[in-house]
Design a protein around this motif. Structure first.
Motif, PDB file in Angstrom:
ATOM      1  N   ALA A 315       0.836  -1.210  -0.138  1.00 50.07           N
ATOM      2  CA  ALA A 315       0.176   0.015   0.014  1.00 50.07           C
ATOM      3  C   ALA A 315       0.610   1.193  -0.122  1.00 50.07           C
ATOM      4  CB  ALA A 315      -0.920  -0.149   1.152  1.00 50.07           C
ATOM      5  N   ALA A 316       1.848   1.405   0.788  1.00 50.45           N
ATOM      6  CA  ALA A 316       2.836   2.389   0.808  1.00 50.45           C
ATOM      7  C   ALA A 316       3.476   2.750  -0.588  1.00 50.45           C
ATOM      8  CB  ALA A 316       3.910   2.231   2.105  1.00 50.45           C
ATOM      9  N   ALA A 317       3.726   1.572  -1.108  1.00 50.33           N
ATOM     10  CA  ALA A 317       4.440   1.744  -2.451  1.00 50.33           C
ATOM     11  C   ALA A 317       3.437   2.128  -3.499  1.00 50.33           C
ATOM     12  CB  ALA A 317       4.852   0.374  -3.067  1.00 50.33           C
ATOM     13  N   LEU A 318       2.324   1.893  -3.413  1.00 53.44           N
ATOM     14  CA  LEU A 318       1.556   2.422  -4.369  1.00 53.44           C
ATOM     15  C   LEU A 318       0.901   3.656  -4.073  1.00 53.44           C
ATOM     16  CD1 LEU A 318      -1.186  -0.707  -4.410  1.00 53.44           C
ATOM     17  CD2 LEU A 318       0.219   0.148  -6.336  1.00 53.44           C
ATOM     18  N   ALA A 319       1.079   4.158  -2.934  1.00 55.88           N
ATOM     19  CA  ALA A 319       0.679   5.670  -2.741  1.00 55.88           C
ATOM     20  C   ALA A 319       1.865   6.437  -2.982  1.00 55.88           C
ATOM     21  CB  ALA A 319       0.553   5.667  -1.254  1.00 55.88           C
ATOM     22  N   ARG A 320       3.250   5.739  -2.844  1.00 57.22           N
ATOM     23  CA  ARG A 320       3.963   6.877  -3.543  1.00 57.22           C
ATOM     24  C   ARG A 320       4.232   6.723  -4.887  1.00 57.22           C
ATOM     25  NH1 ARG A 320       7.178   3.572   0.145  1.00 57.22           N
ATOM     26  NH2 ARG A 320       7.623   2.226  -1.161  1.00 57.22           N
ATOM     27  N   THR A 321       3.597   5.776  -5.737  1.00 59.88           N
ATOM     28  CA  THR A 321       3.325   5.934  -7.069  1.00 59.88           C
ATOM     29  C   THR A 321       2.483   6.876  -7.591  1.00 59.88           C
ATOM     30  OG1 THR A 321       4.398   3.607  -7.315  1.00 59.88           O
ATOM     31  CG2 THR A 321       3.172   4.493  -9.258  1.00 59.88           C
ATOM     32  N   ALA A 322       1.376   6.794  -6.669  1.00 58.49           N
ATOM     33  CA  ALA A 322       0.099   7.667  -7.238  1.00 58.49           C
ATOM     34  C   ALA A 322      -0.391   8.541  -5.878  1.00 58.49           C
ATOM     35  CB  ALA A 322      -0.835   6.703  -7.900  1.00 58.49           C
ATOM     36  N   PRO A 323       0.443   9.749  -5.540  1.00 54.00           N
ATOM     37  CA  PRO A 323      -0.045  10.226  -4.232  1.00 54.00           C
ATOM     38  C   PRO A 323      -1.205  10.871  -4.178  1.00 54.00           C
ATOM     39  CG  PRO A 323       1.627  11.368  -5.669  1.00 54.00           C
ATOM     40  CD  PRO A 323       1.664  10.001  -6.389  1.00 54.00           C
ATOM     41  N   ASP A 324      -2.051  10.924  -5.422  1.00 48.41           N
ATOM     42  CA  ASP A 324      -3.405  11.328  -5.639  1.00 48.41           C
ATOM     43  C   ASP A 324      -4.442  10.402  -4.911  1.00 48.41           C
ATOM     44  OD1 ASP A 324      -2.595  10.100  -7.825  1.00 48.41           O
ATOM     45  OD2 ASP A 324      -4.305  10.869  -8.870  1.00 48.41           O
ATOM     46  N   ARG A 325      -4.122   9.260  -5.064  1.00 46.56           N
ATOM     47  CA  ARG A 325      -4.693   8.101  -4.525  1.00 46.56           C
ATOM     48  C   ARG A 325      -4.184   7.657  -3.170  1.00 46.56           C
ATOM     49  NH1 ARG A 325      -4.140   3.589  -7.133  1.00 46.56           N
ATOM     50  NH2 ARG A 325      -6.075   2.885  -6.666  1.00 46.56           N
ATOM     51  N   ALA A 326      -3.724   8.201  -2.601  1.00 47.07           N
ATOM     52  CA  ALA A 326      -3.074   7.775  -1.234  1.00 47.07           C
ATOM     53  C   ALA A 326      -4.193   7.556  -0.112  1.00 47.07           C
ATOM     54  CB  ALA A 326      -2.043   8.802  -0.536  1.00 47.07           C
ATOM     55  N   GLU A 327      -5.386   8.261  -0.228  1.00 48.27           N
ATOM     56  CA  GLU A 327      -6.376   8.137   0.838  1.00 48.27           C
ATOM     57  C   GLU A 327      -6.869   6.986   0.282  1.00 48.27           C
ATOM     58  OE1 GLU A 327      -8.818  11.543   1.636  1.00 48.27           O
ATOM     59  OE2 GLU A 327      -6.956  12.483   2.361  1.00 48.27           O
ATOM     60  N   SER A 328      -7.390   6.698  -0.991  1.00 47.95           N
ATOM     61  CA  SER A 328      -8.097   5.622  -1.456  1.00 47.95           C
ATOM     62  C   SER A 328      -7.514   4.290  -1.112  1.00 47.95           C
ATOM     63  CB  SER A 328      -8.760   5.807  -2.785  1.00 47.95           C
ATOM     64  OG  SER A 328      -7.751   5.748  -3.501  1.00 47.95           O
ATOM     65  N   ILE A 329      -6.350   4.157  -1.483  1.00 50.30           N
ATOM     66  CA  ILE A 329      -5.504   3.071  -1.260  1.00 50.30           C
ATOM     67  C   ILE A 329      -5.406   2.720   0.183  1.00 50.30           C
ATOM     68  CG2 ILE A 329      -2.930   2.219  -1.355  1.00 50.30           C
ATOM     69  CD1 ILE A 329      -2.816   3.978  -3.921  1.00 50.30           C
ATOM     70  N   ALA A 330      -5.074   3.807   1.146  1.00 50.94           N
ATOM     71  CA  ALA A 330      -5.262   3.352   2.734  1.00 50.94           C
ATOM     72  C   ALA A 330      -6.659   2.791   3.155  1.00 50.94           C
ATOM     73  CB  ALA A 330      -5.031   4.638   3.428  1.00 50.94           C
ATOM     74  N   ALA A 331      -7.853   3.335   2.412  1.00 49.96           N
ATOM     75  CA  ALA A 331      -9.018   3.042   2.913  1.00 49.96           C
ATOM     76  C   ALA A 331      -9.167   1.630   2.167  1.00 49.96           C
ATOM     77  CB  ALA A 331      -9.979   3.944   2.105  1.00 49.96           C
ATOM     78  N   ASP A 332      -8.758   1.207   1.121  1.00 47.53           N
ATOM     79  CA  ASP A 332      -8.708  -0.173   0.540  1.00 47.53           C
ATOM     80  C   ASP A 332      -8.091  -1.167   1.598  1.00 47.53           C
ATOM     81  OD1 ASP A 332     -10.285   0.911  -1.558  1.00 47.53           O
ATOM     82  OD2 ASP A 332      -8.770   0.630  -3.097  1.00 47.53           O
ATOM     83  N   ARG A 333      -7.040  -0.957   1.994  1.00 47.60           N
ATOM     84  CA  ARG A 333      -5.934  -1.738   2.897  1.00 47.60           C
ATOM     85  C   ARG A 333      -6.978  -2.070   3.914  1.00 47.60           C
ATOM     86  NH1 ARG A 333      -3.686  -1.666   7.191  1.00 47.60           N
ATOM     87  NH2 ARG A 333      -4.210   0.578   7.404  1.00 47.60           N
ATOM     88  N   GLU A 334      -7.631  -0.698   4.493  1.00 47.53           N
ATOM     89  CA  GLU A 334      -8.421  -0.962   5.863  1.00 47.53           C
ATOM     90  C   GLU A 334      -9.514  -1.988   5.724  1.00 47.53           C
ATOM     91  OE1 GLU A 334      -8.955   0.627  10.105  1.00 47.53           O
ATOM     92  OE2 GLU A 334      -7.291   0.806   8.651  1.00 47.53           O
ATOM     93  N   ARG A 335     -10.145  -1.870   4.485  1.00 46.23           N
ATOM     94  CA  ARG A 335     -11.141  -2.480   4.196  1.00 46.23           C
ATOM     95  C   ARG A 335     -10.861  -4.084   3.951  1.00 46.23           C
ATOM     96  NH1 ARG A 335     -15.373  -1.797  -1.075  1.00 46.23           N
ATOM     97  NH2 ARG A 335     -16.937  -3.436  -0.236  1.00 46.23           N
ATOM     98  N   LEU A 336      -9.890  -4.369   3.565  1.00 40.67           N
ATOM     99  CA  LEU A 336      -9.458  -5.615   3.399  1.00 40.67           C
ATOM    100  C   LEU A 336      -9.009  -6.360   4.522  1.00 40.67           C
ATOM    101  CD1 LEU A 336      -7.364  -5.457  -0.201  1.00 40.67           C
ATOM    102  CD2 LEU A 336      -9.667  -6.411   0.196  1.00 40.67           C
ATOM    103  N   THR A 337      -8.294  -5.709   5.410  1.00 44.06           N
ATOM    104  CA  THR A 337      -7.508  -6.178   6.578  1.00 44.06           C
ATOM    105  C   THR A 337      -8.129  -5.908   7.962  1.00 44.06           C
ATOM    106  OG1 THR A 337      -6.397  -4.081   6.944  1.00 44.06           O
ATOM    107  CG2 THR A 337      -5.237  -5.768   5.553  1.00 44.06           C
TER     108      THR A 337
END
Length: 361
Positions: A315-337
Motif C-alpha cells: 500500500a505504501a509503494a502504491l501511494a508513493r507511485t500515485a500520491p493523489d490516490r493515497a487516501e483511497s489506497i489506505a481505505a482499501d487496505r483498511e477494508r481488506l484487513t
C-alpha cells in the motif's frame, strides 16, 4: 462458478416467453412436493450466475479482488513463494469461481515477476463470467468442475469466495427430533418448512441436545469438492488456498443469506435473481481434506494473511507511485484487513513434502 441445478419442471409447450425460474420451481414443487434447501439454493445460484455479471457497483456485491489490486497481487506472491520453496516444479494454476478474472490477472502479473508463468485453468460454468475472464486471461482453459483439471503435474488452487455459494442442507431441531428444512411454495411465495425427520446419528454429538429451533448447516457439495481437490494435490503435489467468510464448526446457526443491489434480502424471494450464500465451515473442510492425505493449516483471518504477506508495504509503494490516490489506497487496505479481516478466513492445504505456506507458520 455456480453449482448444478436440480431437476426443474420443463416449460409447458406452446408459444410465449419461457417461464421464469420462480415459475418453474413453483410448478416443480406443485407436481412433486417441497424441495430441500440444497436443491433450492443450487437452482437459484445456477440461474443467477449464468445470466449476469453480479460484481461491482452496478451488480449485487463486491469481492476482495475488485476492491484493490493488492489482494490479487499478494495471493500471486503467496503462490510464487510456495512454488519457489517447493523447487520450482512445472505446475498448473487453478482458480475456482474466478469472477471477472480480476484476481487471476493481478496474481499472474505478480507471479510473472518471480519467473512463474504457469498454464491457467478456471473452474467456471457461467457463460457471462467466462467471457469476462477470457478478456483478462486470454490463454486460460475452462472446466465445468474439478474432475477435469490436469492430472499430470502439481496444482496450486485458489478458491476465493467460492465455497460460500455451494448449496447447503439445514437441519432444524424440533421438540425432540431433528428435521431437514425444505422449501414449499404457495402462489409463487416460497417459504421454509420442516421436512423429513433425520436420525440423530448424523447430528454432531455435541449438538444433539440443542434447544428447539436450533439450526445446523452442512454442505455435502463443499465436502465433495474439497475431497476431490485434496486427493489431486495429495497425488500430484501442490496446494490449495481457500478464502471465504465462515467459522470453525460444528456450530449452531442459520447463515443462509441473500444479497441484491448490495443489500441483504429474503433468501426465499425471487429465486435466481439474487445471490444466495452461507457461511463456510472451515473445520469440516479441513477434516475432509486431511482424510485425503494432505496437510491443513489455519484457518487464519484474512487480515492476518494479508498483513503477513506485506499489504502495508505494498500500500505504501502504491501511494508513493500515485500520491493523489493515497487516501483511497489506505481505505482499501483498511477494508481488506480490518472490515473483512476477521469474518473472512483463509485455509491452506499442501501436499506431503511441500513446504509450510507463507503466513501459516
Amino acid at each position: 462458478m455456480s453449482p448444478p441445478s436440480p431437476p426443474v419442471a420443463p416449460p409447458a409447450s406452446g408459444g410465449g416467453s419461457e417461464p421464469s425460474l420462480a415459475d418453474r420451481l413453483a410448478r416443480a414443487i406443485t407436481l412433486a412436493g417441497p424441495i430441500s434447501i440444497a436443491q433450492f439454493m443450487a437452482a437459484a445460484n445456477a440461474h443467477y450466475y449464468a445470466t449476469r455479471d453480479p460484481l461491482g457497483a452496478a451488480g449485487d456485491f463486491t469481492t476482495a479482488p475488485e476492491i484493490s489490486q493488492m489482494f490479487g497481487e499478494l495471493i500471486g506472491l503467496w503462490c510464487a513463494d510456495l512454488w519457489d520453496r517447493a523447487g520450482r516444479p512445472d505446475i498448473a494454476w487453478v482458480e475456482l469461481g474466478p469472477g471477472r478474472g480480476t484476481l487471476a490477472g493481478d496474481a499472474l502479473r505478480a507471479m510473472a515477476r518471480t519467473g512463474l508463468t504457469p498454464p491457467v485453468h478456471f473452474v467456471e460454468t457461467s457463460p457471462t463470467l467466462r467471457a469476462a475472464q477470457a478478456e483478462r486471461v486470454p490463454g486460460a482453459a475452462w472446466h465445468d468442475d474439478v474432475s477435469t483439471l490436469p492430472a499430470d503435474r502439481p496444482l496450486i488452487v485458489i478458491a476465493n469466495e467460492f465455497f460460500d455459494a455451494l448449496p447447503i442442507r439445514q437441519l432444524v431441531r424440533a421438540l425432540d427430533v431433528w428435521h431437514e428444512r425444505f422449501v414449499a411454495c404457495q402462489d409463487l411465495l416460497f417459504l421454509p418448512i420442516a421436512g423429513r425427520q433425520v436420525p440423530d446419528e448424523i447430528i454432531p454429538k455435541a449438538l444433539r441436545g440443542a434447544p428447539p429451533g436450533s439450526v445446523i448447516e452442512t454442505s455435502p457439495a463443499s465436502v465433495a469438492v474439497m475431497r476431490a481437490l485434496a486427493g489431486a494435490v495429495a497425488r500430484q503435489g501442490g496446494a490449495v488456498l481457500a478464502i471465504d467468510y465462515g467459522y470453525e464448526g460444528p456450530a449452531i446457526g442459520d447463515t443462509l443469506q441473500a444479497v441484491r443491489g448490495h443489500r441483504f434480502a429474503n433468501p426465499f424471494d425471487l429465486p435466481g435473481e439474487q445471490d444466495l450464500t452461507a457461511h463456510v465451515d472451515f473445520a469440516t473442510l479441513a477434516a475432509a481434506a486431511q482424510a485425503e492425505g494432505v496437510h491443513a493449516f489455519g484457518p487464519i483471518g484474512q487480515g492476518t494473511l494479508l498483513s503477513a504477506l506485506g499489504i502495508d508495504a505494498r500500500a505504501a509503494a502504491l501511494a508513493r507511485t500515485a500520491p493523489d490516490r493515497a487516501e483511497s489506497i489506505a481505505a482499501d487496505r483498511e477494508r481488506l484487513t480490518v472490515a473483512m479481516g476477521s469474518l473472512f478466513k483463509a485455509l491452506a492445504l499442501t501436499a506431503p513434502g511441500w513446504p509450510v505456506p507463507a503466513a501459516f507458520s
